[in-house]
Motif scaffolding. Structure first.
Motif, mmCIF file in Angstrom:
data_model
loop_
_atom_site.group_PDB
_atom_site.id
_atom_site.type_symbol
_atom_site.label_atom_id
_atom_site.label_comp_id
_atom_site.label_asym_id
_atom_site.label_seq_id
_atom_site.Cartn_x
_atom_site.Cartn_y
_atom_site.Cartn_z
ATOM 1 N N LEU A 86 0.813 -1.224 0.000
ATOM 2 C CA LEU A 86 0.000 0.000 0.000
ATOM 3 C C LEU A 86 0.839 1.263 0.000
ATOM 4 C CD1 LEU A 86 -2.906 -0.524 2.575
ATOM 5 C CD2 LEU A 86 -3.094 -0.159 0.129
ATOM 6 N N ASP A 87 1.964 1.244 0.704
ATOM 7 C CA ASP A 87 2.736 2.470 0.878
ATOM 8 C C ASP A 87 3.877 2.651 -0.113
ATOM 9 O OD1 ASP A 87 3.980 0.325 2.105
ATOM 10 O OD2 ASP A 87 4.595 1.437 3.883
ATOM 11 N N THR A 88 4.389 1.569 -0.678
ATOM 12 C CA THR A 88 5.518 1.697 -1.604
ATOM 13 C C THR A 88 5.138 1.402 -3.050
ATOM 14 O OG1 THR A 88 6.209 -0.611 -1.383
ATOM 15 C CG2 THR A 88 7.136 0.981 0.211
ATOM 16 N N GLY A 89 4.048 0.662 -3.260
ATOM 17 C CA GLY A 89 3.671 0.252 -4.602
ATOM 18 C C GLY A 89 4.527 -0.886 -5.137
ATOM 19 N N PHE A 90 5.374 -1.464 -4.278
ATOM 20 C CA PHE A 90 6.272 -2.543 -4.679
ATOM 21 C C PHE A 90 5.494 -3.841 -4.839
ATOM 22 C CE2 PHE A 90 9.236 -6.023 -3.677
ATOM 23 C CZ PHE A 90 10.205 -5.792 -4.630
ATOM 24 N N CYS A 91 5.699 -4.531 -5.950
ATOM 25 C CA CYS A 91 5.040 -5.808 -6.214
ATOM 26 C C CYS A 91 5.875 -6.922 -5.591
ATOM 27 C CB CYS A 91 4.872 -6.045 -7.712
ATOM 28 S SG CYS A 91 4.078 -7.630 -8.093
ATOM 29 N N PHE A 92 5.279 -7.629 -4.625
ATOM 30 C CA PHE A 92 6.005 -8.695 -3.947
ATOM 31 C C PHE A 92 5.512 -10.088 -4.348
ATOM 32 C CE2 PHE A 92 2.492 -7.393 -1.322
ATOM 33 C CZ PHE A 92 1.892 -8.596 -0.965
ATOM 34 N N SER A 93 4.448 -10.142 -5.162
ATOM 35 C CA SER A 93 3.916 -11.431 -5.570
ATOM 36 C C SER A 93 3.170 -11.287 -6.887
ATOM 37 C CB SER A 93 2.958 -11.957 -4.489
ATOM 38 O OG SER A 93 2.319 -13.141 -4.916
ATOM 39 N N GLY A 94 3.444 -12.196 -7.820
ATOM 40 C CA GLY A 94 2.703 -12.181 -9.073
ATOM 41 C C GLY A 94 3.581 -11.939 -10.283
ATOM 42 N N ALA A 95 2.921 -11.680 -11.398
ATOM 43 C CA ALA A 95 3.593 -11.571 -12.699
ATOM 44 C C ALA A 95 4.597 -10.426 -12.786
ATOM 45 C CB ALA A 95 2.551 -11.427 -13.810
ATOM 46 N N CYS A 96 4.430 -9.398 -11.987
ATOM 47 C CA CYS A 96 5.367 -8.260 -12.048
ATOM 48 C C CYS A 96 6.207 -8.165 -10.767
ATOM 49 C CB CYS A 96 4.631 -6.963 -12.327
ATOM 50 S SG CYS A 96 3.300 -6.611 -11.192
ATOM 51 N N GLN A 97 6.452 -9.305 -10.129
ATOM 52 C CA GLN A 97 7.225 -9.330 -8.894
ATOM 53 C C GLN A 97 8.530 -8.556 -9.041
ATOM 54 O OE1 GLN A 97 7.571 -13.215 -7.207
ATOM 55 N NE2 GLN A 97 8.667 -12.504 -5.414
ATOM 56 N N ASN A 98 8.862 -7.793 -8.021
ATOM 57 C CA ASN A 98 10.063 -6.957 -7.921
ATOM 58 C C ASN A 98 10.004 -5.698 -8.774
ATOM 59 O OD1 ASN A 98 11.308 -8.639 -5.993
ATOM 60 N ND2 ASN A 98 12.019 -9.985 -7.625
ATOM 61 N N LYS A 99 8.849 -5.384 -9.360
ATOM 62 C CA LYS A 99 8.645 -4.106 -10.032
ATOM 63 C C LYS A 99 7.741 -3.268 -9.140
ATOM 64 C CE LYS A 99 9.276 -5.902 -14.673
ATOM 65 N NZ LYS A 99 8.684 -6.039 -16.009
ATOM 66 N N SER A 100 7.576 -2.012 -9.485
ATOM 67 C CA SER A 100 6.762 -1.124 -8.657
ATOM 68 C C SER A 100 5.800 -0.303 -9.496
ATOM 69 C CB SER A 100 7.651 -0.159 -7.867
ATOM 70 O OG SER A 100 8.424 -0.850 -6.920
ATOM 71 N N LEU A 101 4.715 0.094 -8.863
ATOM 72 C CA LEU A 101 3.822 1.070 -9.465
ATOM 73 C C LEU A 101 4.566 2.403 -9.537
ATOM 74 C CD1 LEU A 101 0.581 0.257 -7.443
ATOM 75 C CD2 LEU A 101 1.137 -0.467 -9.773
ATOM 76 N N THR A 102 4.231 3.229 -10.500
ATOM 77 C CA THR A 102 4.862 4.542 -10.621
ATOM 78 C C THR A 102 4.271 5.483 -9.576
ATOM 79 O OG1 THR A 102 5.171 4.203 -12.994
ATOM 80 C CG2 THR A 102 5.283 6.483 -12.187
ATOM 81 N N PRO A 103 5.118 6.006 -8.671
ATOM 82 C CA PRO A 103 4.589 6.890 -7.629
ATOM 83 C C PRO A 103 4.253 8.275 -8.185
ATOM 84 C CG PRO A 103 6.970 6.709 -7.428
ATOM 85 C CD PRO A 103 6.555 5.783 -8.543
ATOM 86 N N ILE A 104 3.297 8.924 -7.532
ATOM 87 C CA ILE A 104 2.990 10.325 -7.815
ATOM 88 C C ILE A 104 3.059 11.094 -6.502
ATOM 89 C CG2 ILE A 104 1.573 9.798 -9.834
ATOM 90 C CD1 ILE A 104 -0.892 10.341 -8.087
ATOM 91 N N LYS A 105 3.311 12.388 -6.595
ATOM 92 C CA LYS A 105 3.426 13.212 -5.387
ATOM 93 C C LYS A 105 2.047 13.533 -4.841
ATOM 94 C CE LYS A 105 7.625 15.729 -6.634
ATOM 95 N NZ LYS A 105 8.136 17.101 -6.869
ATOM 96 N N ILE A 106 1.853 13.206 -3.565
ATOM 97 C CA ILE A 106 0.615 13.512 -2.853
ATOM 98 C C ILE A 106 0.959 14.440 -1.695
ATOM 99 C CG2 ILE A 106 -1.197 12.527 -1.369
ATOM 100 C CD1 ILE A 106 -1.614 11.854 -4.280
ATOM 101 N N VAL A 107 0.166 15.479 -1.521
ATOM 102 C CA VAL A 107 0.332 16.421 -0.425
ATOM 103 C C VAL A 107 -1.024 16.574 0.256
ATOM 104 C CG1 VAL A 107 0.845 18.832 0.156
ATOM 105 C CG2 VAL A 107 2.189 17.674 -1.600
ATOM 106 N N LEU A 108 -1.019 16.604 1.586
ATOM 107 C CA LEU A 108 -2.240 16.897 2.331
ATOM 108 C C LEU A 108 -2.256 18.383 2.630
ATOM 109 C CD1 LEU A 108 -2.352 13.904 4.836
ATOM 110 C CD2 LEU A 108 -3.293 14.066 2.524
ATOM 111 N N ASP A 109 -3.379 19.026 2.324
ATOM 112 C CA ASP A 109 -3.488 20.468 2.513
ATOM 113 C C ASP A 109 -4.863 20.806 3.086
ATOM 114 O OD1 ASP A 109 -2.649 23.235 2.233
ATOM 115 O OD2 ASP A 109 -4.032 23.347 0.526
#
Length: 140
Positions: A86-109
């Motif tokens: 949930l917090d890193t977007g890192f894939c630890f299981s499945g077809a894209c294991q060891n790849k990550s989702l592309t992060p975007i900048k989130i700011v709380l305001d």
């Protein structure tokens, strides 16, 4: 500081949950193009990712808005079952294991969840159901 674009209120995303949005960002050709993103929440922390699986280039939510495993612990690709933190977007299981989702900048305001660091074509988001062209993923 980059411009902030509010996409929802903090209370609209439950702890250990995710919510998808389709914004319109300025593409390489200067035209607006659909940009599917998702925002996750873990405790009081919020994380943003492009809603594109690194394996097949499809949105994670095969069923609109369904991102989580049954226990609510991980993001899951609805197409092939890969699991992501949930917090890193890192894939630890499945077809894209060891790849990550592309992060975007989130700011709380002031109670808003905002995206920043990207040029949006317009402030209003698109319908979550809008058809998003698949992204072709090449190489490993």
């Amino acid at each position: 500081m980059d411009e902030l674009f509010a996409i929802c209120r903090t209370f609209e995303i439950d702890d250990h949950d995710a919510r998808g949005f389709v914004l319109k960002r300025v593409g390489a050709n200067g035209e607006g193009e659909p940009w599917p993103i998702l925002v996750t929440r873990k405790g009081s922390n919020y994380y943003g990712f492009e809603n594109i699986c690194p394996h097949a280039g499809k949105r994670l939510d095969a069923q609109s808005g369904e991102f989580m495993d049954e226990a609510g612990n991980f993001l899951v690709c609805g197409h092939h079952g890969s699991q992501f933190d949930l917090d890193t977007g890192f894939c630890f299981s499945g077809a894209c294991q060891n790849k990550s989702l592309t992060p975007i900048k989130i700011v709380l305001d002031d109670g808003d969840v905002c995206v920043t660091g990207v040029e949006l074509a317009e402030e209003d988001g698109l319908d979550l159901e809008e058809t998003i062209p698949e992204v072709v993923i090449t190489g490993d």
